[in-house]
Design a protein around this motif. Structure first.
Motif, short mmCIF file in Angstrom:
data_model
loop_
_atom_site.label_atom_id
_atom_site.label_comp_id
_atom_site.label_asym_id
_atom_site.label_seq_id
_atom_site.Cartn_x
_atom_site.Cartn_y
_atom_site.Cartn_z
N GLY A 68 59.67 87.65 -2.14
CA GLY A 68 58.41 88.62 -2.28
C GLY A 68 57.07 88.41 -1.49
N PRO A 69 55.72 87.91 -2.85
CA PRO A 69 55.11 87.66 -2.38
C PRO A 69 54.47 86.26 -1.49
N ILE A 70 55.85 84.83 -1.73
CA ILE A 70 55.81 83.90 -0.86
C ILE A 70 55.86 83.80 0.76
N HIS A 71 57.16 84.83 0.52
CA HIS A 71 56.91 84.77 2.16
C HIS A 71 56.76 86.44 2.95
N ALA A 72 55.50 87.08 2.00
CA ALA A 72 54.69 88.40 2.91
C ALA A 72 53.63 87.52 3.03
N GLN A 73 53.20 86.75 2.62
CA GLN A 73 51.84 85.59 2.53
C GLN A 73 52.00 84.57 3.77
N ARG A 74 53.50 84.27 4.32
CA ARG A 74 52.91 83.36 4.64
C ARG A 74 53.25 83.53 6.03
N CYS A 75 52.46 82.82 6.94
CA CYS A 75 52.01 82.87 8.55
C CYS A 75 51.60 82.21 9.19
N PRO A 76 52.33 82.48 10.48
CA PRO A 76 51.99 80.67 11.58
C PRO A 76 49.85 80.38 11.28
N ALA A 77 49.36 81.21 10.93
CA ALA A 77 48.12 80.96 10.53
C ALA A 77 47.80 79.98 9.86
N MET A 78 48.44 80.18 8.91
CA MET A 78 48.86 79.39 7.39
C MET A 78 49.25 77.99 8.26
N ASP A 79 49.89 78.14 8.35
CA ASP A 79 51.11 77.01 8.51
C ASP A 79 50.36 75.85 9.53
N ALA A 80 49.43 76.79 10.56
CA ALA A 80 48.66 75.40 11.83
C ALA A 80 47.75 74.84 10.33
N CYS A 81 47.04 75.60 9.47
CA CYS A 81 45.77 74.53 8.06
C CYS A 81 46.70 73.35 7.92
N TRP A 82 47.85 73.39 7.63
CA TRP A 82 48.69 72.40 7.10
C TRP A 82 49.79 71.66 8.24
N VAL A 83 48.97 71.32 8.42
CA VAL A 83 50.36 70.18 9.62
C VAL A 83 49.81 68.87 8.95
N ASP A 84 49.52 68.83 8.57
CA ASP A 84 48.95 67.08 8.43
C ASP A 84 49.82 67.09 6.79
N ALA A 85 49.53 68.11 6.29
CA ALA A 85 50.32 67.81 5.19
C ALA A 85 52.08 67.68 4.79
N PHE A 86 52.04 68.17 6.26
CA PHE A 86 53.89 67.10 6.26
C PHE A 86 54.34 66.12 6.75
N PRO A 87 55.05 66.06 7.44
CA PRO A 87 55.41 64.48 7.31
C PRO A 87 55.68 64.94 8.66
N ASN A 88 56.17 64.08 9.69
CA ASN A 88 56.42 64.22 11.53
C ASN A 88 57.85 63.31 10.91
N TRP A 89 58.97 64.81 11.03
CA TRP A 89 60.15 64.39 12.14
C TRP A 89 60.72 63.63 12.71
N SER A 90 60.20 64.24 13.41
CA SER A 90 60.52 63.53 15.11
C SER A 90 60.18 62.45 15.26
N GLN A 91 59.84 62.01 14.22
CA GLN A 91 59.70 60.19 14.04
C GLN A 91 59.30 59.90 12.54
N PRO A 92 60.99 59.68 12.18
CA PRO A 92 61.24 59.28 11.07
C PRO A 92 60.62 58.17 10.50
N TRP A 93 60.83 57.05 11.16
CA TRP A 93 59.88 56.74 10.66
C TRP A 93 58.87 56.14 9.93
N THR A 94 58.04 57.21 10.37
CA THR A 94 56.62 57.20 9.77
C THR A 94 56.43 57.61 8.35
N VAL A 95 57.80 58.54 8.30
CA VAL A 95 57.53 59.13 6.85
C VAL A 95 57.44 58.12 5.58
N PRO A 96 57.94 56.97 5.61
CA PRO A 96 57.28 56.60 4.39
C PRO A 96 56.06 55.82 4.02
N THR A 97 55.49 55.94 5.50
CA THR A 97 53.71 55.84 5.82
C THR A 97 52.94 56.38 5.63
#
Length: 460
Positions: free
Chosen positions: A225-254
């Protein structure tokens, strides 16, 4: 010394002093009524502009907040009006209540001599003070985490069945009140599991299954319900640095290590990273004291948030959405200080027995005093930051003063145009006389107010 108060009384007095300081700081920042900031105003406009049903759906301006928090805010507006003090009342009271509950938890879980230090860190946390004077849900997140800890430590003498029963009632409430509630109750399930596992009673297993089902169903409803409704591309763009970059998995531990350091920094500005070491020692201390279930309750919500960060479902790191971990971290740091004190005594005793084998600087009393002074200084730095905020508050655009000037000097019929959501709140009484974007002017109109503000960001 004759006539001196008992040691436990001295620690109790220090704890009360820390609580008084924390409550005074919260009241001061709430009472000084700082101008509403960008993200805060965006959430407030949702509370004012949507009914209870609409608050369960997508929110304006890419905002997100737990539905029960939004409903409570809406209820406060209906009862007391839409002033700034009213909109911030729930977070302010939640922050004060969390501090008071934290005392009860610390006294039941920590050695008396470190209780004041754990409470002091909690009372003077820079971001807890910020969140106590803004109309956002983060103080409520902290209250939910502290309340769950308080219920757990106060009911440990109960039978496991009774503990399960109270959490079956509380779980839906806390999960709909605070998005991190699902992480908190994940920790509770793990803490209760050993007692249920060792039991051969079918009813106890059934009760545990019911609690698991209640938590799962509450989270599923919230997610669909609310979580699905509230999540949007603008929100995801604000949190890019809060997620690991799996395209470069060797950076995930760091990324994991740096994000964890950042989490500590955010919780205990400005040098919170140094408290990672005593927190780790705190895990060891609780574990050795056979408080392993309590360790699960404290650590599991952090681990679950990290796992959610790995799958890009919840931001992990030094940000406001992780502020709910402060109660657990303060307790772990407090226990870590106990471990450090024991280690210091052991080193002192060992040095006396083997004084000839140690360098003189280590054997010297001044050296040990310098080490103690360093530890105390680190603990007091967050207090110094809290004192600094009294003289130099957080940087916010003074939209309130600008809006009041316009309202005081505006003539009937004057239109007001602005570029920030804060002004949509402060000029809410103008109706069509206010707009967020320029448009062709009425040829008969001779006066126009344009109010602009540069971007002044709040906490991450």
């Amino acid at each position: 010394m004759e006539g001196a108060p008992p040691v436990s009384d001295r620690y109790a007095k220090r704890t009360r002093a820390c609580v008084a300081l924390g409550l005074s700081l919260r009241l001061y920042h709430y009472a000084r009524n700082p101008s509403m900031w960008h993200d805060e105003a965006a959430l407030v406009l949702n509370v004012l502009g949507k009914n209870l049903r609409d608050l369960l759906g997508p929110l304006f301006f890419g905002e997100a907040a737990p539905p029960l928090f939004l409903w409570i805010e809406r209820g406060a507006v209906e009862l007391f009006g839409d002033g700034v003090y009213v909109l911030r009342l729930v977070p302010f009271l939640a922050s004060c209540a969390a501090l008071l509950l934290m005392v009860s938890v610390a006294r039941r879980t920590l050695r008396p001599q470190v209780v004041p230090w754990a409470i002091l860190l909690f009372a003077c946390s820079d971001h807890l003070l910020w969140h106590a004077c803004e109309a956002k849900p983060y103080s409520v997140d902290v209250l939910a985490a502290t309340l769950l800890l308080a219920i757990y430590v106060c009911t440990r003498s109960w039978t496991v069945g009774k503990q399960i029963g109270i959490h079956c009632v509380m779980a839906p409430f806390l999960i709909f009140l605070s998005y991190p509630g699902c992480f908190l109750y994940g920790g509770l399930l793990l803490a209760l599991l050993p007692a249920v596992w060792s039991s051969k009673r079918l009813m106890l297993w059934a009760g545990f299954g019911l609690l698991t089902a209640v938590i799962t169903a509450s989270f599923a409803i919230l997610l669909a319900g609310p979580i699905h409704a509230q999540r949007c591309p603008a929100m995801d763009a604000c949190w890019v640095d809060a997620f690991p970059n799996w395209s470069q998995p060797w950076t995930v531990p760091t990324w994991t290590a740096l994000s964890t350091f950042e989490m500590f920094r955010y919780c205990f500005e400005p040098i919170g990273q140094v408290f990672l070491i005593p927190a780790i020692l705190g895990v060891v201390g609780f574990w050795r004291r056979n408080e392993r279930r309590f360790v699960c309750l404290l650590v599991t919500p952090v681990v679950l948030a990290l796992g959610a960060g790995y799958v890009k479902a919840y931001p992990y790191g030094g940000s406001r959405v992780m502020v709910y971990v402060i109660p657990a971290l303060a307790l772990l740091i407090g226990e870590g200080l106990s471990v450090l004190a024991v280690m210091a005594v052991q080193v002192r005793d060992w040095s006396r027995l083997h004084s000839g084998r140690l360098p003189r600087i280590i054997q010297s009393l001044p050296a040990r005093r310098v080490l103690l002074a360093c530890v105390l200084t680190l603990l007091l730095i967050p207090v110094a930051r809290a004192a600094q905020r009294i003289v130099f508050p957080w940087s916010r655009a003074n939209c309130s003063a600008a809006a009041n000037y316009v309202l005081a000097n505006r003539r009937a019929g004057d239109e007001v145009v602005s570029n920030h959501w804060e002004y949509a709140y402060y000029f809410r009484g103008l109706g069509d006389g206010f707009s967020m974007q320029a448009h062709p002017l009425d040829p008969t109109q001779t006066r126009l107010w344009v109010v602009t503000t540069a971007d002044v960001q709040g906490p991450a």
